[in-house]
Design a protein around this motif. Sequence first.
Motif, PDB file in Angstrom:
ATOM      1  N   THR A  88       0.835  -1.201   0.000  1.00 39.75           N
ATOM      2  CA  THR A  88       0.000   0.000   0.000  1.00 39.75           C
ATOM      3  C   THR A  88       0.869   1.250   0.000  1.00 39.75           C
ATOM      4  N   ALA A  93      -1.788  -0.279  -3.243  1.00 40.15           N
ATOM      5  CA  ALA A  93      -2.724  -1.393  -3.100  1.00 40.15           C
ATOM      6  C   ALA A  93      -1.953  -2.663  -2.781  1.00 40.15           C
ATOM      7  N   GLN A  97      -5.658  -6.578  -3.857  1.00 38.14           N
ATOM      8  CA  GLN A  97      -6.384  -5.399  -4.334  1.00 38.14           C
ATOM      9  C   GLN A  97      -6.006  -5.083  -5.777  1.00 38.14           C
ATOM     10  N   VAL A 103      -7.689   0.282  -5.480  1.00 40.55           N
ATOM     11  CA  VAL A 103      -6.561   1.077  -5.028  1.00 40.55           C
ATOM     12  C   VAL A 103      -6.952   1.833  -3.755  1.00 40.55           C
ATOM     13  N   LEU A 149     -10.929   2.985  -0.135  1.00 40.60           N
ATOM     14  CA  LEU A 149     -10.630   1.947  -1.125  1.00 40.60           C
ATOM     15  C   LEU A 149     -11.567   2.133  -2.305  1.00 40.60           C
TER      16      LEU A 149
END
Length: 153
Positions: A88, A93, A97, A103, A149
């Motif tokens: 992340t 991400a 993800q 993202v 998100l």
Amino acid sequence: MSEQERSRRGPVAATEQQYAGYRLGLPEDGRGALAGWGARITALLLDWLLANLVAVALVRDASVWQAPVTAVDFVPLMVFGVQIWLMTAFVGASIGQRMRHLVVARLDGRPVGFARSLVRAVLVLLVIPPLVVDADGRGLHDRLAGTVLVRAR
């Protein structure tokens, strides 16, 4: 609901006009829209599966699958936490993800960074914060980290 159906029902309450992410300035659909639960859960399962595979490769010990509980039993959790934190921070991400085209973003458009992604990862590891969701569909972990998100495409 179509406009024709709304006109037959009469005035629409303010809450019916809004969608998850409306108050955050996010679009209702498409790129930048709030991620749905299906995509979130699938991404989480992919990340957890990957963390377990990496942990088994690192430990390679049959005692992992036997009682009693030892520090080795927490290796998958540690791998999972480090993976979602660093991924992340660096690319916005986690691997799961990314695979689901999601993202993690800040509302001001700036990069998430190490500190916010660390806060977010620690809260995800606590399990409960992601389950406490507000009207905009953001979990407590996202609210406290100042992130959201969203769909990448």
